[in-house]
Design a protein around this motif. Structure first.
Motif, PDB file in Angstrom:
ATOM      1  N   CYS A   1      -0.026 -14.359  69.685  1.00 11.52           N
ATOM      2  CA  CYS A   1      -1.246 -14.171  70.472  1.00 11.52           C
ATOM      3  C   CYS A   1      -1.731 -12.730  70.413  1.00 11.52           C
ATOM      4  N   SER A   2      -0.891 -11.841  69.878  1.00 12.41           N
ATOM      5  CA  SER A   2      -1.228 -10.417  69.805  1.00 12.41           C
ATOM      6  C   SER A   2      -1.880 -10.071  68.474  1.00 12.41           C
ATOM      7  N   ALA A   3      -3.099  -9.572  68.535  1.00  6.71           N
ATOM      8  CA  ALA A   3      -3.811  -9.178  67.320  1.00  6.71           C
ATOM      9  C   ALA A   3      -3.112  -8.006  66.631  1.00  6.71           C
ATOM     10  N   GLU A   4      -2.573  -7.081  67.423  1.00  3.26           N
ATOM     11  CA  GLU A   4      -1.945  -5.917  66.804  1.00  3.26           C
ATOM     12  C   GLU A   4      -0.614  -6.285  66.149  1.00  3.26           C
ATOM     13  N   ALA A   5       0.096  -7.256  66.711  1.00  2.00           N
ATOM     14  CA  ALA A   5       1.337  -7.710  66.086  1.00  2.00           C
ATOM     15  C   ALA A   5       1.042  -8.367  64.746  1.00  2.00           C
ATOM     16  N   ILE A   6       0.018  -9.190  64.698  1.00  2.00           N
ATOM     17  CA  ILE A   6      -0.377  -9.834  63.439  1.00  2.00           C
ATOM     18  C   ILE A   6      -0.801  -8.790  62.418  1.00  2.00           C
ATOM     19  N   SER A   7      -1.532  -7.785  62.863  1.00  2.00           N
ATOM     20  CA  SER A   7      -1.981  -6.720  61.966  1.00  2.00           C
ATOM     21  C   SER A   7      -0.795  -5.994  61.345  1.00  2.00           C
ATOM     22  N   TYR A   8       0.198  -5.659  62.179  1.00  2.00           N
ATOM     23  CA  TYR A   8       1.381  -4.987  61.647  1.00  2.00           C
ATOM     24  C   TYR A   8       2.138  -5.891  60.689  1.00  2.00           C
ATOM     25  N   ALA A   9       2.313  -7.163  61.063  1.00  2.00           N
ATOM     26  CA  ALA A   9       3.067  -8.099  60.227  1.00  2.00           C
ATOM     27  C   ALA A   9       2.417  -8.245  58.856  1.00  2.00           C
ATOM     28  N   GLU A  10       1.110  -8.341  58.832  1.00  2.00           N
ATOM     29  CA  GLU A  10       0.400  -8.494  57.556  1.00  2.00           C
ATOM     30  C   GLU A  10       0.526  -7.227  56.709  1.00  2.00           C
ATOM     31  N   LYS A  11       0.456  -6.076  57.349  1.00  2.23           N
ATOM     32  CA  LYS A  11       0.619  -4.816  56.629  1.00  2.23           C
ATOM     33  C   LYS A  11       2.031  -4.697  56.065  1.00  2.23           C
ATOM     34  N   ASN A  12       3.008  -5.054  56.866  1.00  2.00           N
ATOM     35  CA  ASN A  12       4.401  -4.950  56.453  1.00  2.00           C
ATOM     36  C   ASN A  12       4.752  -5.971  55.375  1.00  2.00           C
ATOM     37  N   LEU A  13       3.987  -7.047  55.324  1.00  4.07           N
ATOM     38  CA  LEU A  13       4.237  -8.113  54.356  1.00  4.07           C
ATOM     39  C   LEU A  13       4.090  -7.621  52.924  1.00  4.07           C
ATOM     40  N   GLU A  14       3.316  -6.567  52.732  1.00  2.27           N
ATOM     41  CA  GLU A  14       3.104  -6.016  51.394  1.00  2.27           C
ATOM     42  C   GLU A  14       4.404  -5.537  50.762  1.00  2.27           C
ATOM     43  N   LYS A  15       5.412  -5.221  51.607  1.00  3.24           N
ATOM     44  CA  LYS A  15       6.701  -4.721  51.108  1.00  3.24           C
ATOM     45  C   LYS A  15       7.760  -5.818  51.046  1.00  3.24           C
ATOM     46  N   SER A  16       7.410  -7.026  51.452  1.00  2.00           N
ATOM     47  CA  SER A  16       8.388  -8.106  51.519  1.00  2.00           C
ATOM     48  C   SER A  16       8.532  -8.829  50.189  1.00  2.00           C
ATOM     49  N   PRO A  17       9.756  -9.143  49.768  1.00  5.88           N
ATOM     50  CA  PRO A  17       9.947  -9.930  48.543  1.00  5.88           C
ATOM     51  C   PRO A  17       9.496 -11.374  48.728  1.00  5.88           C
ATOM     52  N   TYR A  18       9.175 -11.750  49.977  1.00 10.47           N
ATOM     53  CA  TYR A  18       8.763 -13.126  50.268  1.00 10.47           C
ATOM     54  C   TYR A  18       7.292 -13.213  50.661  1.00 10.47           C
ATOM     55  N   GLN A  19       6.511 -12.233  50.239  1.00 13.33           N
ATOM     56  CA  GLN A  19       5.121 -12.167  50.684  1.00 13.33           C
ATOM     57  C   GLN A  19       4.311 -13.388  50.279  1.00 13.33           C
ATOM     58  N   ASN A  20       4.693 -14.048  49.193  1.00 15.73           N
ATOM     59  CA  ASN A  20       3.964 -15.232  48.750  1.00 15.73           C
ATOM     60  C   ASN A  20       4.337 -16.480  49.549  1.00 15.73           C
ATOM     61  N   LEU A  21       5.371 -16.367  50.377  1.00 15.99           N
ATOM     62  CA  LEU A  21       5.833 -17.518  51.151  1.00 15.99           C
ATOM     63  C   LEU A  21       5.428 -17.441  52.618  1.00 15.99           C
ATOM     64  N   ILE A  22       4.898 -16.293  53.051  1.00 15.94           N
ATOM     65  CA  ILE A  22       4.630 -16.062  54.477  1.00 15.94           C
ATOM     66  C   ILE A  22       3.139 -15.825  54.716  1.00 15.94           C
ATOM     67  N   THR A  23       2.608 -16.470  55.754  1.00 15.18           N
ATOM     68  CA  THR A  23       1.244 -16.206  56.207  1.00 15.18           C
ATOM     69  C   THR A  23       1.265 -15.985  57.714  1.00 15.18           C
ATOM     70  N   TYR A  24       0.294 -15.222  58.212  1.00 19.44           N
ATOM     71  CA  TYR A  24       0.212 -14.938  59.639  1.00 19.44           C
ATOM     72  C   TYR A  24      -1.193 -15.229  60.160  1.00 19.44           C
ATOM     73  N   SER A  25      -1.256 -15.635  61.424  1.00 17.10           N
ATOM     74  CA  SER A  25      -2.556 -15.813  62.068  1.00 17.10           C
ATOM     75  C   SER A  25      -2.387 -15.717  63.576  1.00 17.10           C
ATOM     76  N   GLN A  26      -3.467 -15.381  64.247  1.00 20.26           N
ATOM     77  CA  GLN A  26      -3.462 -15.320  65.704  1.00 20.26           C
ATOM     78  C   GLN A  26      -3.740 -16.727  66.232  1.00 20.26           C
ATOM     79  N   ALA A  27      -2.941 -17.184  67.189  1.00 25.88           N
ATOM     80  CA  ALA A  27      -3.091 -18.557  67.660  1.00 25.88           C
ATOM     81  C   ALA A  27      -2.625 -18.696  69.104  1.00 25.88           C
ATOM     82  N   ASP A  28      -3.031 -19.782  69.721  1.00 29.52           N
ATOM     83  CA  ASP A  28      -2.679 -20.118  71.099  1.00 29.52           C
ATOM     84  C   ASP A  28      -1.414 -20.960  71.098  1.00 29.52           C
ATOM     85  N   PHE A  29      -0.372 -20.510  71.795  1.00 31.02           N
ATOM     86  CA  PHE A  29       0.894 -21.238  71.834  1.00 31.02           C
ATOM     87  C   PHE A  29       0.756 -22.619  72.477  1.00 31.02           C
ATOM     88  N   PHE A  30      -0.254 -22.792  73.339  1.00 31.68           N
ATOM     89  CA  PHE A  30      -0.433 -24.053  74.049  1.00 31.68           C
ATOM     90  C   PHE A  30      -1.251 -25.069  73.258  1.00 31.68           C
TER      91      PHE A  30
END
Length: 217
Positions: free
Chosen positions: A81-110
């Motif tokens: 639900c945090s826009a800044e957490a998603i932003s960091y995760a996407e930025k950090n994904l550039e260094k991940s060996p699994y970047q092609n397997l992971i996607t992120y989005s902001q969403a409602d848990f309910f």
């Protein structure tokens, strides 16, 4: 260093307003617990090709561990639900060996934006502590909805009584627990925090009709 500067920009600026939810704190906490978290993911018994929903993915630290187990043919979908957490995760994904397997989005848990029976596993870490008991079940039920028949719902949560501080005088321990109790009693609705959430999860799972429930210490 660019990466370090990026981390500092997020320090103590959690847009959720929740305690222990800033990106800086989550990263430091992860580093201290990394060995144990790897074992937790190992215990989930994932296999290559599994599709995993990482609920409350934060800065994406669990996502990489999960992706390592479902690679090379699986997929991890992280939501927060945090826009800044998603932003960091996407930025950090550039260094991940699994970047092609992971996607992120902001969403409602309910109201998860996915069809029924989409995932092999719904994983949620250190999140239900911020929600009253009346709401916890709703969050898990929504995860149950998007998991395939025969799939898994996993909740990694905290319980204050499992912490061991040793050696520590008994009178100091009692003062600590008294302080915690006072803080919890004085919290506002916006500051809700459940110090003893982990012990409640098995009952919630049972109420929802989940089967083969196990607890891993």
């Amino acid at each position: 260093m660019q990466s370090e500067t990026f981390i500092q920009d997020f320090e103590n600026k959690a847009d959720t307003g929740l305690i222990m939810s800033s990106t800086r704190w989550l990263i430091d906490h992860y580093k201290a617990k990394e060995k144990y978290r790897k074992q937790m993911v190992e215990d989930l018994d994932l296999k290559s090709g599994d599709i995993v929903l990482d609920v409350a993915s934060g800065p994406g630290l669990w996502s990489n561990l999960l992706a390592a187990k479902v690679a090379p043919h699986g997929r991890v979908v992280g939501i927060d639900c945090s826009a800044e957490a998603i932003s960091y995760a996407e930025k950090n994904l550039e260094k991940s060996p699994y970047q092609n397997l992971i996607t992120y989005s902001q969403a409602d848990f309910f109201n998860l934006p996915y069809s029924d029976a989409t995932f092999d596993l719904a994983f949620c870490g250190n999140t239900l502590m911020y929600f009253p008991d009346s709401v916890k079940q709703k969050i898990i039920k929504e995860q149950q909805r998007v998991v395939k028949e025969g799939g898994k719902v996993a909740s990694k949560e905290y319980d204050g009584d499992t912490i061991i501080n040793y050696p520590i005088p008994s009178e100091l321990w009692l003062k600590l627990k008294s302080g915690v109790a006072q803080a919890l009693a004085n919290r506002t609705v916006e500051e809700y925090y459940d110090e003893y959430v982990a012990r409640k999860i098995p009952k919630i799972f049972l109420n929802l009709g989940l089967k083969d429930i196990s607890t891993i210490p």
